[in-house]
Design a protein around this motif. Structure first.
Motif, PDB file in Angstrom:
ATOM      1  N   ILE A  70     -10.812   6.138  -8.696  1.00  0.00           N
ATOM      2  CA  ILE A  70     -10.843   5.597 -10.054  1.00  0.00           C
ATOM      3  C   ILE A  70     -11.890   4.497 -10.141  1.00  0.00           C
ATOM      4  N   ASP A  71     -12.716   4.571 -11.165  1.00  0.00           N
ATOM      5  CA  ASP A  71     -13.749   3.564 -11.409  1.00  0.00           C
ATOM      6  C   ASP A  71     -13.073   2.284 -11.894  1.00  0.00           C
ATOM      7  N   ILE A  72     -13.214   1.210 -11.124  1.00  0.00           N
ATOM      8  CA  ILE A  72     -12.606  -0.072 -11.475  1.00  0.00           C
ATOM      9  C   ILE A  72     -13.664  -1.118 -11.818  1.00  0.00           C
ATOM     10  N   SER A  73     -14.852  -0.675 -12.163  1.00  0.00           N
ATOM     11  CA  SER A  73     -15.946  -1.614 -12.405  1.00  0.00           C
ATOM     12  C   SER A  73     -15.681  -2.573 -13.567  1.00  0.00           C
ATOM     13  N   MET A  74     -14.751  -2.226 -14.457  1.00  0.00           N
ATOM     14  CA  MET A  74     -14.413  -3.129 -15.567  1.00  0.00           C
ATOM     15  C   MET A  74     -13.634  -4.347 -15.078  1.00  0.00           C
ATOM     16  N   ILE A  75     -12.941  -4.208 -13.933  1.00  0.00           N
ATOM     17  CA  ILE A  75     -12.104  -5.301 -13.455  1.00  0.00           C
ATOM     18  C   ILE A  75     -12.557  -5.891 -12.126  1.00  0.00           C
ATOM     19  N   SER A  76     -13.515  -5.268 -11.485  1.00  0.00           N
ATOM     20  CA  SER A  76     -13.950  -5.746 -10.176  1.00  0.00           C
ATOM     21  C   SER A  76     -15.443  -5.541  -9.990  1.00  0.00           C
ATOM     22  N   ASP A  77     -16.077  -6.559  -9.431  1.00  0.00           N
ATOM     23  CA  ASP A  77     -17.497  -6.445  -9.118  1.00  0.00           C
ATOM     24  C   ASP A  77     -17.710  -6.152  -7.633  1.00  0.00           C
ATOM     25  N   GLY A  78     -16.637  -5.830  -6.930  1.00  0.00           N
ATOM     26  CA  GLY A  78     -16.721  -5.559  -5.500  1.00  0.00           C
ATOM     27  C   GLY A  78     -16.390  -6.777  -4.660  1.00  0.00           C
ATOM     28  N   ALA A 111       0.830  -1.203   0.000  1.00  0.00           N
ATOM     29  CA  ALA A 111       0.000   0.000   0.000  1.00  0.00           C
ATOM     30  C   ALA A 111       0.868   1.259   0.000  1.00  0.00           C
ATOM     31  N   LEU A 112       1.922   1.269   0.777  1.00  0.00           N
ATOM     32  CA  LEU A 112       2.831   2.419   0.801  1.00  0.00           C
ATOM     33  C   LEU A 112       3.554   2.576  -0.534  1.00  0.00           C
ATOM     34  N   GLN A 113       3.955   1.470  -1.119  1.00  0.00           N
ATOM     35  CA  GLN A 113       4.618   1.506  -2.422  1.00  0.00           C
ATOM     36  C   GLN A 113       3.683   2.077  -3.488  1.00  0.00           C
ATOM     37  N   PHE A 114       2.445   1.597  -3.515  1.00  0.00           N
ATOM     38  CA  PHE A 114       1.490   2.045  -4.528  1.00  0.00           C
ATOM     39  C   PHE A 114       1.076   3.497  -4.311  1.00  0.00           C
ATOM     40  N   ALA A 115       1.034   3.948  -3.075  1.00  0.00           N
ATOM     41  CA  ALA A 115       0.653   5.330  -2.781  1.00  0.00           C
ATOM     42  C   ALA A 115       1.641   6.320  -3.384  1.00  0.00           C
ATOM     43  N   ASP A 116       2.886   5.891  -3.587  1.00  0.00           N
ATOM     44  CA  ASP A 116       3.916   6.758  -4.157  1.00  0.00           C
ATOM     45  C   ASP A 116       3.954   6.735  -5.683  1.00  0.00           C
ATOM     46  N   MET A 117       3.146   5.890  -6.299  1.00  0.00           N
ATOM     47  CA  MET A 117       3.186   5.736  -7.750  1.00  0.00           C
ATOM     48  C   MET A 117       2.187   6.650  -8.443  1.00  0.00           C
ATOM     49  N   GLN A 118       2.520   7.000  -9.680  1.00  0.00           N
ATOM     50  CA  GLN A 118       1.592   7.711 -10.551  1.00  0.00           C
ATOM     51  C   GLN A 118       0.615   6.684 -11.138  1.00  0.00           C
ATOM     52  N   TYR A 169      -2.076 -10.026  -1.036  1.00  0.00           N
ATOM     53  CA  TYR A 169      -1.797  -8.728  -0.409  1.00  0.00           C
ATOM     54  C   TYR A 169      -1.480  -7.679  -1.472  1.00  0.00           C
ATOM     55  N   HIS A 170      -0.683  -8.074  -2.445  1.00  0.00           N
ATOM     56  CA  HIS A 170      -0.297  -7.183  -3.548  1.00  0.00           C
ATOM     57  C   HIS A 170      -1.524  -6.703  -4.301  1.00  0.00           C
ATOM     58  N   ASP A 171      -2.351  -7.639  -4.743  1.00  0.00           N
ATOM     59  CA  ASP A 171      -3.512  -7.294  -5.559  1.00  0.00           C
ATOM     60  C   ASP A 171      -4.530  -6.471  -4.786  1.00  0.00           C
ATOM     61  N   LEU A 172      -4.757  -6.819  -3.541  1.00  0.00           N
ATOM     62  CA  LEU A 172      -5.702  -6.063  -2.720  1.00  0.00           C
ATOM     63  C   LEU A 172      -5.214  -4.632  -2.504  1.00  0.00           C
ATOM     64  N   ALA A 173      -3.932  -4.473  -2.221  1.00  0.00           N
ATOM     65  CA  ALA A 173      -3.381  -3.124  -2.020  1.00  0.00           C
ATOM     66  C   ALA A 173      -3.464  -2.315  -3.310  1.00  0.00           C
ATOM     67  N   LEU A 174      -3.235  -2.967  -4.444  1.00  0.00           N
ATOM     68  CA  LEU A 174      -3.311  -2.284  -5.733  1.00  0.00           C
ATOM     69  C   LEU A 174      -4.731  -1.796  -6.017  1.00  0.00           C
ATOM     70  N   ILE A 175      -5.687  -2.665  -5.854  1.00  0.00           N
ATOM     71  CA  ILE A 175      -7.088  -2.304  -6.090  1.00  0.00           C
ATOM     72  C   ILE A 175      -7.529  -1.222  -5.111  1.00  0.00           C
ATOM     73  N   ASP A 176      -7.126  -1.357  -3.860  1.00  0.00           N
ATOM     74  CA  ASP A 176      -7.469  -0.340  -2.867  1.00  0.00           C
ATOM     75  C   ASP A 176      -6.897   1.029  -3.248  1.00  0.00           C
ATOM     76  N   PHE A 192      -6.300   2.140  -6.349  1.00  0.00           N
ATOM     77  CA  PHE A 192      -7.145   2.683  -7.418  1.00  0.00           C
ATOM     78  C   PHE A 192      -8.409   3.304  -6.815  1.00  0.00           C
ATOM     79  N   GLN A 193      -9.033   2.589  -5.896  1.00  0.00           N
ATOM     80  CA  GLN A 193     -10.271   3.079  -5.281  1.00  0.00           C
ATOM     81  C   GLN A 193     -10.004   4.315  -4.422  1.00  0.00           C
ATOM     82  N   ARG A 194      -8.897   4.327  -3.708  1.00  0.00           N
ATOM     83  CA  ARG A 194      -8.559   5.483  -2.865  1.00  0.00           C
ATOM     84  C   ARG A 194      -8.455   6.750  -3.709  1.00  0.00           C
TER      85      ARG A 194
END
Length: 85
Positions: free
Chosen positions: A55-63, A11-18, A41-48, A50-52
């Motif tokens: 960003i609309d992620i409805s194309m890749i996630s149904d929740g 999560a910290l790594q992804f927060a620093d990314m564009q 853990y990686h995938d959940l942090a990545l999706i989180d 995007f949501q934070r």
């Protein structure tokens, strides 16, 4: 509920990314059928992340589930992930 240390690390790594970097990270997972707790853990942090960012992620996630079947791109105007044609 306390987050796992590996989730926090990602999560910290992804927060620093564009956003383009996050999209690249997502696309690296496309077609990867392997599974482990670290990938979870990686995938959940990545999706989180995007949501934070709202960003609309409805194309890749149904929740409930995330799909890594198709590569995506970021549509700046619509603020969403869309499939690459």
């Amino acid at each position: 509920m306390q987050q796992h240390i590996y989730y926090i690390r990602y999560a910290l790594q992804f927060a620093d990314m564009q956003i383009p970097e996050l999209v690249t990270v997502f696309n690296r997972q496309v077609g990867n059928r392997g599974w482990s707790s670290m990938r979870a853990y990686h995938d959940l942090a990545l999706i989180d992340e995007f949501q934070r960012r709202g960003i609309d992620i409805s194309m890749i996630s149904d929740g409930k589930a995330i799909s890594f079947v198709h590569s995506v791109k970021y549509d700046l105007i619509a603020n969403r992930l869309t499939f690459i044609d």
